[in-house]
Design an enzyme around this catalytic site. Structure first.
Site, PDB file in Angstrom:
ATOM      1  CB  SER A 162      -0.888   0.003   1.238  1.00 35.02           C
ATOM      2  OG  SER A 162      -0.088   0.307   2.364  1.00 35.02           O
ATOM      3  CE  LYS A 163      -2.383   6.430  -2.443  1.00 37.86           C
ATOM      4  NZ  LYS A 163      -3.796   6.328  -2.125  1.00 37.86           N
ATOM      5  NE  ARG A 164       0.561   0.578   6.043  1.00 35.82           N
ATOM      6  CZ  ARG A 164       1.220  -0.548   6.208  1.00 35.82           C
ATOM      7  NH1 ARG A 164       2.369  -0.559   6.845  1.00 35.82           N
ATOM      8  NH2 ARG A 164       0.739  -1.687   5.732  1.00 35.82           N
ATOM      9  CG  HIS A 165       4.541  -1.202   1.849  1.00 34.89           C
ATOM     10  ND1 HIS A 165       3.208  -1.508   1.918  1.00 34.89           N
ATOM     11  CD2 HIS A 165       5.140  -1.903   2.835  1.00 34.89           C
ATOM     12  CE1 HIS A 165       2.997  -2.379   2.894  1.00 34.89           C
ATOM     13  NE2 HIS A 165       4.157  -2.636   3.465  1.00 34.89           N
ATOM     14  N   GLY A 166       5.582   3.161   0.116  1.00 38.07           N
ATOM     15  CA  GLY A 166       6.262   4.009  -0.878  1.00 38.07           C
ATOM     16  C   GLY A 166       5.438   4.089  -2.147  1.00 38.07           C
TER      17      GLY A 166
END
Ligand code: GLU
Length: 488
Positions: free
Chosen positions: A255-259
């Site tokens: 997800s966006k958390r991962h970049g």
């Protein structure tokens, strides 16, 4: 004659084009390209009108083209089985929905959303499956009339056969079977006449003669519904392949958390399409030998659905960076500079058009730092070395090094030698370091480190002689004097 292989990529144009979508597209494309007359279809599933946009559709097309994934049929290019945008196919869905109603395999349902939600909540409270309880399954004409009078707009619901085992074959997961009682009667056409995904996808895949449906694992739970629809409509079921999820490095769903998660973002960061495609292919597919670098043609040759893994793929950014660096090696320094320019402009390193001789210097600078770059935007980590003469010592460790008693004589000797250099280039600068080492009888580190810190503020970095050449004599001296003055 053997069956013609036909696959499709059917994105919903509802936002940024996720790398997971790109991987599904790629697997389908590679699969089709393995067969001389295999066809890859691009269909747009835009029935979620609130979230779909033409802008997103454009982005998907642009990203696919950028990656080198071309389609034989579909939006823009047309084909025998169009239209290829679902909202342009409403009449087709209507016809098949009506057929199911006429055959008693589907029915109009007048329950309101509130009623359905209340029923669901009540079932959940009793720890029961939240399936539709069949209120409208067998309405009398009088009941229907009454609902109509109330002004209720019906949905069309599929009458899921009870007590059946729903089966299908998955190329990756093998034989799958489900109990039809776990499906329940589900809506196929909403009250506004727009079909739901599970209905439209079956009609489209069948009418477009899709032989293999290769898609993300998250659709596996939809497949039993699609299977009962194939049966009811008398269509032959395609072969399915559900490719595993992509996880972040912490093994949770990417997800966006991962970049960066969209193709667009990777493009913007200065990743090369060849590298991204190569990387995406390896997300779930394992080549049969140690080889890791594949061109598109080599991928077509080597790819096989037999070696697509069942377990989730982990998105390893270091691997992508490594792969990208391999592809960047093939670029000229001019090309890498062109990749860097938008980033330099964005961060105000470049504010106007660069004169030709400056451009030459910048390209030269690129040649000095290029081995340190994994992707275009990383150029910014090095830009200060070239653009910023306001050098600051990076930390106290570097500062301490500059207080050593050998620093002063090293700097003096360096300035002296630089002033008398025959040609101001890296080739002639390199020997100077050696001469100082010899002349002052100090270790190499005592020469390189203070000079590097005095010129760049940093203890480590790209080839020092190369840097000195591109920064130029006067700027180098100015930087040194500034740093030395700051030490007093
Ligand atoms: N429109 C669906 C999606 O974007 C595609 C599902 C499918 O491939 O069947 O997830």
């Amino acid at each position: 004659m053997s069956e013609q292989i036909r696959v499709r990529f059917a994105p919903s144009p509802t936002g940024p084009f996720h790398i997971g979508g790109a991987r599904s597209a790629l697997f389908n494309w590679l699969f089709a390209r393995k067969y001389p007359d295999g066809k890859f279809v691009l269909r747009i599933e835009d029935t979620d009108q609130a979230r779909s946009s033409r802008e997103s559709e454009e982005n998907i097309k642009k990203a696919l083209k950028w990656l080198g994934i071309t389609w034989d049929e579909g939006i823009d290019v047309g084909g025998e089985y169009g239209p290829y945008r679902q909202m342009e196919r409403l009449d087709i869905y209507k016809k098949y929905a009506q057929k199911l109603v006429d055959e008693g395999k589907a029915y109009y349902c007048y329950c309101t959303e509130d009623e359905i939600n209340a029923e669901r909540e009540a079932l959940k409270k009793q720890n029961k499956m939240p399936l539709y309880q069949g209120h409208c399954r067998n309405l009398t004409p009088e009941q229907i009339e009454a609902y109509k009078k109330e002004g209720r707009k019906p949905t069309i619901r599929f009458r899921t056969p009870e007590n059946q085992t729903v089966e299908f074959n998955d190329m990756i997961r093998g034989h799958m079977s489900f109990d039809s009682n776990g499906i329940g009667d589900f809506v196929i056409v909403k009250a506004d006449g727009v079909p739901v995904y599970n209905f439209a996808v079956v009609i489209d895949d069948a009418l477009m003669k899709i032989t293999h449906v290769i898609r993300a694992e998250e659709h596996l739970s939809n497949t039993p519904r699609q299977a009962v629809l194939y049966q009811a409509l008398g269509f032959e079921m395609p072969t399915f392949a559900h490719i595993s999820l992509i996880l972040g490095e912490d093994h949770t769903k990417m997800s966006k958390r991962h970049g960066a998660t969209s193709v667009e973002q990777y493009k913007k960061l200065g990743y090369l399409p060849e590298a991204l495609v190569n990387f995406l292919a390896l997300l779930g597919w394992a080549p049969q030998d140690e080889k890791e670098i594949f061109s598109l043609d080599e991928l077509i040759e080597a790819f096989s659905m037999d070696h697509v893994a069942k377990n989730p793929a982990v998105f390893d950014i270091n691997k992508l960076n490594w792969l990208n660096a391999q592809y960047m090696k093939k670029l000229s320094s001019e090309e890498i500079t062109m990749m860097a320019i938008p980033h330099l402009v964005e961060k105000n390193y470049l504010v106007k058009a660069i004169p030709q001789d400056e451009m030459k210097k910048l390209v030269k600078f690129t040649s000095v730092i290029r081995d340190h770059l994994s992707y275009g935007a990383q150029y910014l980590d090095y830009a200060d070395l070239f653009f910023n003469d306001d050098v600051k010592i990076e930390n106290t460790e570097a500062e301490n090094i500059m207080h050593d008693e050998t620093v002063e004589p090293v700097i003096t000797a360096f300035k002296e030698k630089l002033a008398h250099i025959e040609t101001f280039d890296a080739e002639h600068i390199h020997p100077i370091f050696k001469e100082i080492i010899k002349g002052l009888k100090v270790g190499g580190k005592k020469v390189y480190m203070p000079l590097r810190i005095a010129i760049t503020g940093q203890m480590h970095g790209p080839d020092l002689a190369g840097l000195i050449e591109v920064i130029g004599h006067d700027r180098v001296i100015k930087r040194i004097e500034k740093i030395m003055a700051s030490l007093q």
